[in-house]
Design a protein around this motif. Sequence first.
Motif, PDB file in Angstrom:
ATOM      1  N   PRO A 170      18.090  74.362  68.979  1.00 40.28           N
ATOM      2  CA  PRO A 170      18.428  75.740  69.363  1.00 40.28           C
ATOM      3  C   PRO A 170      19.164  76.512  68.279  1.00 40.28           C
ATOM      4  CG  PRO A 170      18.880  74.223  71.159  1.00 40.28           C
ATOM      5  CD  PRO A 170      18.520  73.375  69.990  1.00 40.28           C
ATOM      6  N   ARG A 171      20.031  75.843  67.539  1.00 40.17           N
ATOM      7  CA  ARG A 171      20.796  76.556  66.504  1.00 40.17           C
ATOM      8  C   ARG A 171      19.913  76.974  65.325  1.00 40.17           C
ATOM      9  NH1 ARG A 171      22.262  71.190  66.240  1.00 40.17           N
ATOM     10  NH2 ARG A 171      21.735  70.089  64.311  1.00 40.17           N
ATOM     11  N   GLN A 172      18.696  76.430  65.251  1.00 40.67           N
ATOM     12  CA  GLN A 172      17.784  76.777  64.165  1.00 40.67           C
ATOM     13  C   GLN A 172      16.790  77.855  64.563  1.00 40.67           C
ATOM     14  OE1 GLN A 172      16.184  72.808  63.675  1.00 40.67           O
ATOM     15  NE2 GLN A 172      17.518  72.372  61.930  1.00 40.67           N
ATOM     16  N   ILE A 173      16.961  78.420  65.744  1.00 42.96           N
ATOM     17  CA  ILE A 173      15.980  79.375  66.251  1.00 42.96           C
ATOM     18  C   ILE A 173      15.915  80.632  65.384  1.00 42.96           C
ATOM     19  CG2 ILE A 173      17.575  80.563  67.831  1.00 42.96           C
ATOM     20  CD1 ILE A 173      15.262  80.690  69.828  1.00 42.96           C
ATOM     21  N   ASN A 174      17.048  81.002  64.742  1.00 45.07           N
ATOM     22  CA  ASN A 174      17.064  82.211  63.923  1.00 45.07           C
ATOM     23  C   ASN A 174      16.189  82.092  62.683  1.00 45.07           C
ATOM     24  OD1 ASN A 174      18.833  83.564  65.641  1.00 45.07           O
ATOM     25  ND2 ASN A 174      20.641  82.767  64.613  1.00 45.07           N
ATOM     26  N   ILE A 175      16.006  80.884  62.168  1.00 45.58           N
ATOM     27  CA  ILE A 175      15.187  80.713  60.974  1.00 45.58           C
ATOM     28  C   ILE A 175      13.757  80.319  61.314  1.00 45.58           C
ATOM     29  CG2 ILE A 175      17.204  80.048  59.607  1.00 45.58           C
ATOM     30  CD1 ILE A 175      16.203  77.149  59.761  1.00 45.58           C
ATOM     31  N   LEU A 176      13.480  80.196  62.620  1.00 39.98           N
ATOM     32  CA  LEU A 176      12.145  79.779  63.046  1.00 39.98           C
ATOM     33  C   LEU A 176      11.079  80.740  62.538  1.00 39.98           C
ATOM     34  CD1 LEU A 176      10.239  78.011  64.803  1.00 39.98           C
ATOM     35  CD2 LEU A 176      10.768  79.539  66.715  1.00 39.98           C
ATOM     36  N   PHE A 177      11.307  82.046  62.721  1.00 40.33           N
ATOM     37  CA  PHE A 177      10.311  83.031  62.337  1.00 40.33           C
ATOM     38  C   PHE A 177      10.140  83.096  60.829  1.00 40.33           C
ATOM     39  CE2 PHE A 177      11.410  84.238  66.621  1.00 40.33           C
ATOM     40  CZ  PHE A 177      10.218  84.664  67.155  1.00 40.33           C
ATOM     41  N   ALA A 178      11.250  83.070  60.101  1.00 40.85           N
ATOM     42  CA  ALA A 178      11.167  83.200  58.649  1.00 40.85           C
ATOM     43  C   ALA A 178      10.528  81.995  57.988  1.00 40.85           C
ATOM     44  CB  ALA A 178      12.570  83.432  58.077  1.00 40.85           C
ATOM     45  N   VAL A 179      10.862  80.806  58.459  1.00 42.23           N
ATOM     46  CA  VAL A 179      10.423  79.581  57.793  1.00 42.23           C
ATOM     47  C   VAL A 179       9.061  79.109  58.291  1.00 42.23           C
ATOM     48  CG1 VAL A 179      10.999  77.147  57.413  1.00 42.23           C
ATOM     49  CG2 VAL A 179      12.789  78.884  57.335  1.00 42.23           C
ATOM     50  N   ILE A 180       8.742  79.366  59.560  1.00 46.73           N
ATOM     51  CA  ILE A 180       7.506  78.821  60.133  1.00 46.73           C
ATOM     52  C   ILE A 180       6.492  79.910  60.474  1.00 46.73           C
ATOM     53  CG2 ILE A 180       6.533  77.463  62.026  1.00 46.73           C
ATOM     54  CD1 ILE A 180       9.183  75.989  62.219  1.00 46.73           C
ATOM     55  N   LEU A 181       6.901  80.896  61.269  1.00 44.13           N
ATOM     56  CA  LEU A 181       5.931  81.848  61.790  1.00 44.13           C
ATOM     57  C   LEU A 181       5.407  82.815  60.732  1.00 44.13           C
ATOM     58  CD1 LEU A 181       7.270  82.697  65.352  1.00 44.13           C
ATOM     59  CD2 LEU A 181       5.697  80.921  64.608  1.00 44.13           C
ATOM     60  N   VAL A 182       6.275  83.316  59.876  1.00 43.11           N
ATOM     61  CA  VAL A 182       5.819  84.267  58.859  1.00 43.11           C
ATOM     62  C   VAL A 182       4.808  83.632  57.905  1.00 43.11           C
ATOM     63  CG1 VAL A 182       6.536  85.697  56.910  1.00 43.11           C
ATOM     64  CG2 VAL A 182       7.861  85.736  59.029  1.00 43.11           C
ATOM     65  N   PRO A 183       5.070  82.425  57.352  1.00 43.20           N
ATOM     66  CA  PRO A 183       4.031  81.794  56.530  1.00 43.20           C
ATOM     67  C   PRO A 183       2.726  81.541  57.288  1.00 43.20           C
ATOM     68  CG  PRO A 183       6.151  80.746  56.150  1.00 43.20           C
ATOM     69  CD  PRO A 183       6.328  81.660  57.313  1.00 43.20           C
ATOM     70  N   LEU A 184       2.809  81.166  58.567  1.00 44.87           N
ATOM     71  CA  LEU A 184       1.592  80.973  59.358  1.00 44.87           C
ATOM     72  C   LEU A 184       0.794  82.269  59.458  1.00 44.87           C
ATOM     73  CD1 LEU A 184       2.693  78.683  62.343  1.00 44.87           C
ATOM     74  CD2 LEU A 184       1.029  78.126  60.567  1.00 44.87           C
ATOM     75  N   MET A 185       1.492  83.393  59.633  1.00 44.26           N
ATOM     76  CA  MET A 185       0.830  84.685  59.776  1.00 44.26           C
ATOM     77  C   MET A 185       0.088  85.088  58.510  1.00 44.26           C
ATOM     78  SD  MET A 185       3.777  86.845  61.788  1.00 44.26           S
ATOM     79  CE  MET A 185       2.944  88.405  61.473  1.00 44.26           C
ATOM     80  N   PHE A 186       0.710  84.890  57.351  1.00 43.76           N
ATOM     81  CA  PHE A 186       0.153  85.430  56.115  1.00 43.76           C
ATOM     82  C   PHE A 186      -0.716  84.444  55.353  1.00 43.76           C
ATOM     83  CE2 PHE A 186       3.651  88.349  56.959  1.00 43.76           C
ATOM     84  CZ  PHE A 186       2.998  89.560  56.789  1.00 43.76           C
ATOM     85  N   THR A 187      -0.837  83.206  55.822  1.00 45.48           N
ATOM     86  CA  THR A 187      -1.762  82.258  55.196  1.00 45.48           C
ATOM     87  C   THR A 187      -2.903  81.894  56.140  1.00 45.48           C
ATOM     88  OG1 THR A 187      -0.435  80.342  55.915  1.00 45.48           O
ATOM     89  CG2 THR A 187       0.066  81.270  53.749  1.00 45.48           C
ATOM     90  N   GLY A 188      -3.086  82.689  57.182  1.00 48.86           N
ATOM     91  CA  GLY A 188      -4.117  82.400  58.173  1.00 48.86           C
ATOM     92  C   GLY A 188      -5.405  83.171  57.974  1.00 48.86           C
ATOM     93  N   ARG A 201      -7.031  80.477  43.471  1.00 52.73           N
ATOM     94  CA  ARG A 201      -7.391  79.171  44.016  1.00 52.73           C
ATOM     95  C   ARG A 201      -6.244  78.491  44.736  1.00 52.73           C
ATOM     96  NH1 ARG A 201     -11.783  76.847  46.065  1.00 52.73           N
ATOM     97  NH2 ARG A 201     -11.716  74.589  45.882  1.00 52.73           N
ATOM     98  N   TRP A 202      -5.031  78.562  44.170  1.00 51.41           N
ATOM     99  CA  TRP A 202      -3.896  77.874  44.792  1.00 51.41           C
ATOM    100  C   TRP A 202      -3.610  78.439  46.182  1.00 51.41           C
ATOM    101  CZ3 TRP A 202       0.422  80.488  46.412  1.00 51.41           C
ATOM    102  CH2 TRP A 202       0.614  81.781  45.901  1.00 51.41           C
ATOM    103  N   PHE A 203      -3.766  79.767  46.322  1.00 51.67           N
ATOM    104  CA  PHE A 203      -3.522  80.393  47.622  1.00 51.67           C
ATOM    105  C   PHE A 203      -4.652  80.065  48.589  1.00 51.67           C
ATOM    106  CE2 PHE A 203      -3.329  84.204  50.482  1.00 51.67           C
ATOM    107  CZ  PHE A 203      -2.075  83.925  51.016  1.00 51.67           C
ATOM    108  N   GLN A 204      -5.859  79.943  48.080  1.00 52.08           N
ATOM    109  CA  GLN A 204      -6.989  79.556  48.928  1.00 52.08           C
ATOM    110  C   GLN A 204      -6.783  78.162  49.503  1.00 52.08           C
ATOM    111  OE1 GLN A 204     -10.899  78.851  47.108  1.00 52.08           O
ATOM    112  NE2 GLN A 204     -11.770  80.239  48.630  1.00 52.08           N
TER     113      GLN A 204
END
Length: 260
Positions: A170-188, A201-204
């Motif tokens: 629970p104490r890590q919920i504030n970094i959940l979006f920055a560390v997990i969700l944002v990269p998922l959004m922009f590499t999908g 190529r590296w980004f692909q």
Amino acid sequence: MTTASSPVRTFGSVLWRDIFVTGRELVPFLAQVIIQPFFTLFIFGKVLANLGYVGPDYAAILLPGIVALNGFLGALQNTTMPLIMDFSWTREIEDRLLAPIPIAWVAVEKMLFGALRGVVAAVLMIPIGFLILDGVTWPASAWLPVMLIVVLGSLVGAAIGMTIGTSVQPRQINILFAVILVPLMFTGSTQFPWMGLDSVRWFQVLCALNPLTYVSEGMRAELVPHVPHIPVWISLLVMLAACAGFGTLGIRGFLRRALD
């Protein structure tokens, strides 16, 4: 027969209760799943197109990706956040664990409910996209496979959400979006075709590691087949594997947290 069907009826009752609660919280739910993708479609598909910064065909490429993103993230968030709250502050999970069904079924119900919300989130963006974007049409023959991909993508999002929700404190919920969700959004590959990343190529390669990429590419394969895309059978295979793999990890994590 009554004894065998009792857990199934209980499972259905628990799922129906969650659906009923969603009806009472309809406005917050709609705000959660519509506002961000609405502005993404409006800015990238409408404003930038009118300014001439993107091509006239970009809207047709963008909309399938945003629908895929909304289903995937809608399912992920609506599985992850309730789990974090249930295991920490509200302790509502304790009531669920007392239900006369196997503990693993409680985890499955959580994922299924999250996936249902994801499907609704994805479907809502389709008419909104048609209203915002100019000249975007989907062939009637593509609707059935598209809905299959939306369902599979939402199940993958829910499975990943279960894994995250049983792993993040629970104490890590504030970094959940920055560390997990944002990269998922922009590499999908939601805002661009994956096959077009040959020059980066590296980004692909990085995008290929994100299950959301295969949801986006599967949608484009059905809706804009003239745009180079990952073969549909590969996208479906990866989605099924991701659903099974993350679902297994998520259920194991749920059992561990529930029995602590």
